[in-house]
Design a protein around this motif. Structure first.
Motif, short mmCIF file in Angstrom:
data_model
loop_
_atom_site.label_atom_id
_atom_site.label_comp_id
_atom_site.label_asym_id
_atom_site.label_seq_id
_atom_site.Cartn_x
_atom_site.Cartn_y
_atom_site.Cartn_z
N TYR A 62 23.03 51.77 14.73
CA TYR A 62 22.38 52.74 15.61
C TYR A 62 22.85 54.15 15.30
O TYR A 62 24.05 54.37 15.10
N GLY A 63 21.93 55.08 15.25
CA GLY A 63 22.32 56.48 15.06
C GLY A 63 23.05 56.98 16.30
O GLY A 63 22.94 56.38 17.37
N ASP A 64 23.79 58.06 16.13
CA ASP A 64 24.58 58.59 17.25
C ASP A 64 23.72 58.84 18.47
O ASP A 64 24.08 58.52 19.60
N GLU A 65 22.54 59.44 18.23
CA GLU A 65 21.70 59.84 19.35
C GLU A 65 21.23 58.63 20.14
O GLU A 65 21.34 58.57 21.36
N GLU A 66 20.73 57.64 19.38
CA GLU A 66 20.19 56.44 20.01
C GLU A 66 21.30 55.70 20.78
O GLU A 66 21.10 55.27 21.91
N ARG A 67 22.45 55.60 20.14
CA ARG A 67 23.55 54.85 20.76
C ARG A 67 24.03 55.53 22.05
O ARG A 67 24.21 54.89 23.07
N THR A 68 24.22 56.87 21.97
CA THR A 68 24.75 57.55 23.15
C THR A 68 23.72 57.55 24.29
O THR A 68 24.07 57.67 25.44
N LYS A 69 22.45 57.42 23.94
CA LYS A 69 21.43 57.33 24.98
C LYS A 69 21.54 56.00 25.71
O LYS A 69 21.34 55.91 26.91
#
Ligand SMILES: Nc1ncnc2c1ncn2[C@@H]1O[C@H](COP(=O)(O)OP(=O)(O)OP(=O)(O)O)[C@@H](O)[C@H]1O
Ligand SMILES: [Mg+2]
Length: 585
Positions: free
Chosen positions: A417-424
């Motif tokens: 998962y990319g950082d953005e997707e994961r942190t979401k």
């Protein structure tokens, strides 16, 4: 990957040509301006090189021939040459000053972006003060090199070559004799350079150490006062300040060792011209005018050489600083993005498979952990202090990667998962909430694009809808209440409330609360519980708590200690395990 910058073995020496290449990359966008500056430099040097020859000519032809009109005309021409060379000097300084500042700007950006891309582990191992020193001081040394030294470097070399040509073509024997002390200088410079660079590196390092010390004692000022340990920090500061002082002096000495030697060589060169030149004149092979030109060229050769000595030291300083900057730039994020990872249907929102973890330089904190969390359930992690709860949660949010095993998020490796997707997907309220110096509003909206354009009224509505309205009332100026990152404008409990609102509004699939209610009164705590209960039933909650009443609603309780994670089953059993642990330790 080892992230500790100040560990000796991580310090890689860069080869000279590699440094050259890297520095060139920094200024390649400035190619045009540098070429113009170089042309200006060449014109400047040519102007200064023509003048002595004209002076010699004036003496031999007009002064000796008593043609005063000719003397005046040539004096005028020479004055014009000097004025032109003044203008070109200024032009060159202006052009390269701009280049230096732009390099500085780009370099600082580059380092900062690199720092932002590095994982938490990097910041665990390096002190902010040292990093700040690298961003501020070391880049400035590179700036100084570019704005002051680089073009002068070329100017000096050009000037020397020009003077050398004039010297040798006016009289090859006298010329060669005049230049001979320079060979000796070349040798000495080569021998001393590594020492000079080393001294500069040490000096930069201790400047970094000084920054770290200042940062630490400023951050902890209250503790220092509360424990009346001003003397302790004073002593520590004294030590690093002393170190920095002596290192800076040593670097200064190293940087200036060459200058007197160059001065000596220059004087010997002039002496040779005088003695040998006068002998040539008395035997009728040379004229007074030529001798004066010759002396002037000897000057034009040795003066830039002397400057080169200073520039060389500058260059060594820049190289040492570059090494320190490069140490950061070559680091890679060791939390890479995996591609083409298969997705399995494991019926779990989060799964740990044979996960091991240890911090760099630390012992193993988690050993062969297997864990399956289902969507929408509430989980609790309990265990003694230092047992590994925060570490487990950090792995769930991928602040670190496991040293062995894998973690699946929705059946897919969490590393895919990319950082953005994961942190979401994952909201994490840290044990020590991290806020920014700004307002409550800015802090709540941090990392939340959905509401970023909302004004206070709209945001208050959203907050009320999410059931967070009561929490906002705990701040006397509401959304506009000021927050300071390290100060006490808001209490620790209030900080946790802000972190809580921030996490809830992002509507994560997984919400991790690490001691999120530890500093909150029981009434507000009850409020938080209600808010949590009213969250979408799809939200998986992971609650870490010392106070057991906060985890009554948990569907499952895990006991985390000494590398293991054990299913506690019932609340009573969990209680028993904790008591048992406490009795035995
Ligand atoms: N950044 C770090 N670097 C090295 N070791 C660490 C780091 N963070 C924690 N540890 C070590 O890992 C172990 C587990 O720490 P962790 O913070 O996970 O405990 P915890 O269960 O959350 O404790 P607490 O109840 O006090 O919050 C401890 O022995 C600690 O010393
Ligand atoms: Mg903890």
């Amino acid at each position: 990957m080892q992230y500790n910058l100040n560990k000796e073995d991580t310090h890689k020496k860069t080869a000279f040509w590699q440094v050259g290449q890297k520095l060139w990359l920094l200024i390649s966008e400035e190619k045009k301006i540098i070429i113009i500056a170089l042309i200006v430099v060449i014109i400047n040097s040519l102007l200064s090189l023509i003048a002595p020859r004209l002076i010699g000519h004036t003496i031999d032809t007009y002064i000796i021939g008593r043609d005063y009109h000719g003397v005046l005309v040539f004096a005028g021409i020479i004055l014009a040459l000097y004025l032109l060379s003044l203008i070109t000097s200024y032009l060159q300084i202006r052009l390269m000053g701009g280049v230096g500042q732009r390099v500085l700007y780009r370099l600082r950006n580059k380092i900062f972006n690199k720092l932002q891309s590095l994982p938490v582990a990097f910041f665990n191992q390096n002190k902010a003060g040292d990093l700040i020193s690298r961003i501020n001081n070391d880049t400035d040394k590179i700036n100084q090199f570019f704005s002051q030294s680089l073009v002068q470097f070329f100017a000096s070399i050009f000037m020397m070559i020009g003077a050398m040509i004039f010297l040798l073509s006016l009289n090859i024997r006298l010329g060669a004799a005049t230049l001979s002390p320079a060979l000796f200088l070349l040798l000495i410079t080569r021998l001393l350079s590594p020492w000079v660079k080393r001294k500069n590196l040490t000096s930069s390092k201790s400047l970094g150490g000084l920054s770290s010390e200042i940062q630490e004692s400023l951050n902890n000022f209250k503790v220092i006062i509360a424990f009346n340990r001003r003397d302790f920090f004073k002593k520590r500061f004294q030590e690093v300040n002393d170190n920095n002082y002596s290192d800076a002096i040593e670097a200064g000495v190293a940087n200036n060792t060459l200058t007197p030697i160059y001065g000596l060589a220059s004087n010997i060169g002039q002496l040779i011209v005088l003695a040998y030149g006068l002998a040539l004149i008395s035997s009728g092979h040379f004229t007074i005018g030529l001798l004066i030109s010759f002396l002037s060229y000897a000057n034009s050769f040795y003066n830039p050489l002397r400057q080169l000595a200073a520039l060389w030291a500058n260059f060594q300083t820049a190289l040492a600083s570059w090494d320190r900057i490069n140490e950061i730039l070559v680091l890679e994020n060791n939390l890479p993005l995996l591609e083409n990872t298969p997705s399995v249907d494991n019926n779990a929102i989060l799964e740990f498979k044979n996960v091991n973890f240890k911090y760099p330089d630390g012992q193993e904190v988690l050993h062969n952990i297997n864990l399956k969390l289902s969507k929408g359930k509430i989980y609790a992690l309990i265990g003694p202090t230092g047992g590994g709860k925060t570490t487990t949660a950090s792995l769930m949010a991928r602040l670190y990667d496991p040293t062995a095993g894998e973690i699946l998020l929705n059946g897919k490796d969490i590393r895919s998962y990319g950082d953005e997707e994961r942190t979401k997907k994952i909201g994490f309220i840290l044990q020590e909430p991290i806020l920014f110096t700004s307002t409550v509003k800015e802090n709540i909206l941090y990392g939340n694009e959905k509401y970023s354009s909302y004004d206070n009224k709209q945001l208050e509505n959203i907050i009320a809808k999410a059931g967070l309205g009561q929490l906002l009332k705990r701040f006397d100026k509401g959304l506009d209440t000021k927050v300071t990152a390290s100060g006490d404008a808001v209490s620790l409990g209030q900080k946790q409330l802000i972190a809580f609102m921030r996490a809830i509004l992002r509507q994560p699939e997984i919400l991790i609360l690490d001691e999120a209610t530890a500093n909150i009164d029981t009434v507000t705590e009850k409020l938080l519980e209600d808010i949590l209960n009213n969250l979408s039933s799809d939200t998986t909650k992971i609650i870490i708590a010392h106070r057991l009443n906060t985890i009554e609603k948990a569907d499952e309780i895990f006991f985390v200690n000494s590398g293991k994670l054990i299913r506690a089953g019932s609340m009573d059993h969990a209680m028993e395990m904790l008591l048992h642990h406490n009795r035995n330790s």
